[in-house]
Design an enzyme around this catalytic site. Structure first.
Site, PDB file in Angstrom:
ATOM      1  N   LYS A   1      -1.401  -2.020  -4.465  1.00 59.67           N
ATOM      2  CA  LYS A   1      -1.502  -3.327  -3.846  1.00 59.67           C
ATOM      3  C   LYS A   1      -0.713  -3.338  -2.531  1.00 59.67           C
ATOM      4  O   LYS A   1       0.056  -2.441  -2.265  1.00 59.67           O
ATOM      5  CB  LYS A   1      -0.938  -4.395  -4.796  1.00 59.67           C
ATOM      6  N   GLY A   2      -0.940  -4.400  -1.769  1.00 62.52           N
ATOM      7  CA  GLY A   2      -0.163  -4.572  -0.541  1.00 62.52           C
ATOM      8  C   GLY A   2      -1.001  -4.498   0.724  1.00 62.52           C
ATOM      9  O   GLY A   2      -0.451  -4.543   1.819  1.00 62.52           O
ATOM     10  N   GLY A   3      -2.323  -4.433   0.549  1.00 60.61           N
ATOM     11  CA  GLY A   3      -3.202  -4.408   1.723  1.00 60.61           C
ATOM     12  C   GLY A   3      -2.965  -5.614   2.625  1.00 60.61           C
ATOM     13  O   GLY A   3      -3.044  -5.524   3.844  1.00 60.61           O
ATOM     14  N   GLY A   4      -2.642  -6.748   2.002  1.00 65.05           N
ATOM     15  CA  GLY A   4      -2.380  -7.965   2.780  1.00 65.05           C
ATOM     16  C   GLY A   4      -0.903  -8.132   3.110  1.00 65.05           C
ATOM     17  O   GLY A   4      -0.517  -9.106   3.750  1.00 65.05           O
TER      18      GLY A   4
ATOM     19  N   LYS B   1     -13.169  -1.147  -5.836  1.00 62.41           N
ATOM     20  CA  LYS B   1     -11.719  -0.943  -6.015  1.00 62.41           C
ATOM     21  C   LYS B   1     -11.373   0.035  -7.144  1.00 62.41           C
ATOM     22  O   LYS B   1     -10.242   0.476  -7.262  1.00 62.41           O
ATOM     23  CB  LYS B   1     -11.025  -2.287  -6.297  1.00 62.41           C
TER      24      LYS B   1
ATOM     25  N   GLY C   1      -5.363  -9.942  -6.728  1.00 56.29           N
ATOM     26  CA  GLY C   1      -6.320  -8.893  -6.384  1.00 56.29           C
ATOM     27  C   GLY C   1      -5.643  -7.522  -6.420  1.00 56.29           C
ATOM     28  O   GLY C   1      -4.483  -7.391  -6.810  1.00 56.29           O
TER      29      GLY C   1
ATOM     30  N   GLU D   1       4.157 -10.548  -4.831  1.00 53.08           N
ATOM     31  CA  GLU D   1       3.156 -10.294  -5.884  1.00 53.08           C
ATOM     32  C   GLU D   1       3.793  -9.544  -7.060  1.00 53.08           C
ATOM     33  O   GLU D   1       3.502  -9.829  -8.219  1.00 53.08           O
ATOM     34  CB  GLU D   1       1.982  -9.490  -5.310  1.00 53.08           C
TER      35      GLU D   1
ATOM     36  N   GLY E   1      -5.041 -12.668  -0.888  1.00 57.17           N
ATOM     37  CA  GLY E   1      -6.145 -11.807  -0.470  1.00 57.17           C
ATOM     38  C   GLY E   1      -7.490 -12.508  -0.543  1.00 57.17           C
ATOM     39  O   GLY E   1      -7.605 -13.654  -0.995  1.00 57.17           O
ATOM     40  N   SER E   2      -8.514 -11.772  -0.119  1.00 52.65           N
ATOM     41  CA  SER E   2      -9.843 -12.375   0.030  1.00 52.65           C
ATOM     42  C   SER E   2     -10.549 -12.600  -1.301  1.00 52.65           C
ATOM     43  O   SER E   2     -11.450 -13.436  -1.383  1.00 52.65           O
ATOM     44  CB  SER E   2     -10.701 -11.480   0.930  1.00 52.65           C
TER      45      SER E   2
HETATM   46  C1  5RP Z   1      -2.119  -8.315  -0.845  1.00 50.31           C
HETATM   47  C2  5RP Z   1      -2.785  -7.615  -1.963  1.00 50.31           C
HETATM   48  C3  5RP Z   1      -4.185  -7.998  -2.279  1.00 50.31           C
HETATM   49  O1  5RP Z   1      -4.259  -8.386  -3.594  1.00 50.31           O
HETATM   50  C4  5RP Z   1      -5.049  -6.796  -2.047  1.00 50.31           C
HETATM   51  O2  5RP Z   1      -4.866  -6.386  -0.708  1.00 50.31           O
HETATM   52  C5  5RP Z   1      -6.517  -7.103  -2.314  1.00 50.31           C
HETATM   53  O3  5RP Z   1      -7.006  -7.936  -1.326  1.00 50.31           O
HETATM   54  P1  5RP Z   1      -8.546  -8.305  -1.223  1.00 50.31           P
HETATM   55  O4  5RP Z   1      -8.869  -9.151  -2.401  1.00 50.31           O
HETATM   56  O5  5RP Z   1      -8.641  -9.050   0.094  1.00 50.31           O
HETATM   57  O6  5RP Z   1      -9.323  -7.022  -1.188  1.00 50.31           O
HETATM   58  O7  5RP Z   1      -2.236  -6.767  -2.619  1.00 50.31           O
HETATM   59  O8  5RP Z   1      -0.816  -7.850  -0.663  1.00 50.31           O
END
Ligand code: 5RP
Length: 234
Positions: free
Chosen positions: A101-104, A128, A89, A110, A34-35
């Protein structure tokens, strides 16, 4: 708006730099995705260039490519029995350190890496933190495409509204070749019981509720960081 996003980037960076100070020479490190983790990996790359000896396990292809570009030594997840420190993240977390989690889309690796880790550090910007998990962010659920209809129906029975994640007009594919169902459960009041129910669904590979998988949350807050451990802000 621009000011807000600059503030968020600054908070991500501050949290990442603070988390990297937990890493010690000789350790095995889990690298999240993630970012926010991007900043931590950049910093770890600099430390490695200056002589830090670590071995790392990436949680996604994206993280793997970034780590390789910075000459961070990588090892296979099956070559060790445990990981010393993981920095990852989160999309949301509450005061009990339950995460979404799991946005990416990297939630499965993970969760595996977090489960192997002794010190699990989550880094996040101040947006967050929430006392109503799931209200703003839909729960990512990884599903085997063959089972998607079965899983969708079961999620609806649990009160969810699942939607197959799309990317450039097609189903988004995880690193395992699976699909993600972004599922709206509204405010998830009892993440523990929802997690148990989801774990029982056949064909559901992984869901984004992370329980007991964060020891420390390093939160960027304006120009500084806060360290949150279970029910305590330092
Ligand atoms: C990816 C995740 C990331 O940790 C979560 O999406 C946070 O990402 P970001 O730091 O870009 O906000 O769970 O699967």
């Amino acid at each position: 708006m621009e000011k807000d996003s600059a503030k968020i980037e600054k908070e991500k960076q501050l949290a990442a730099l603070a988390a990297v100070t937990y890493i010690q020479d000789g350790q095995v490190i889990g690298l999240g995705s993630g970012s926010t983790v991007y900043y931590a990996i950049q910093e770890i790359g600099k430390l490695v260039q200056n002589g830090l000896q670590i071995k790392a396990i990436p949680t996604s292809h994206k993280t793997q490519f970034l780590a390789e570009s910075l000459n961070i030594p990588l090892i296979d997840s099956n070559s060790v029995d445990s990981i010393d420190v993981t920095i990852d993240g989160a999309d949301e977390f509450n005061e009990d350190l339950v995460l979404i989690k799991g946005g990416g889309g990297a939630l499965l690796r993970e969760k595996i890496v977090a489960s192997m880790t002794r010190k699990k550090i989550i880094i996040a910007d101040s947006s967050k933190k929430t006392d109503k998990l799931g209200l703003k962010f839909k729960l990512p659920i990884e599903v085997i495409p063959f089972a998607s209809n079965l899983v969708i129906n079961q999620l609806k029975e649990l009160g969810g509204i699942p939607k197959i994640r799309q990317q450039t007009g097609k189903e988004f594919l995880t690193d395992q070749g699976n699909w993600i169902l972004d599922t709206d459960f509204g405010h998830i009041e009892d993440p523990y019981s929802l997690s148990t129910s989801l774990n029982e669904i056949v064909g559901l590979v992984c869901h984004g509720i992370f329980i007991n998988l964060a020891d420390i949350i390093v939160l960027g807050k304006d120009e500084t960081t806060q360290t949150i451990t279970a029910s305590k802000i330092v």
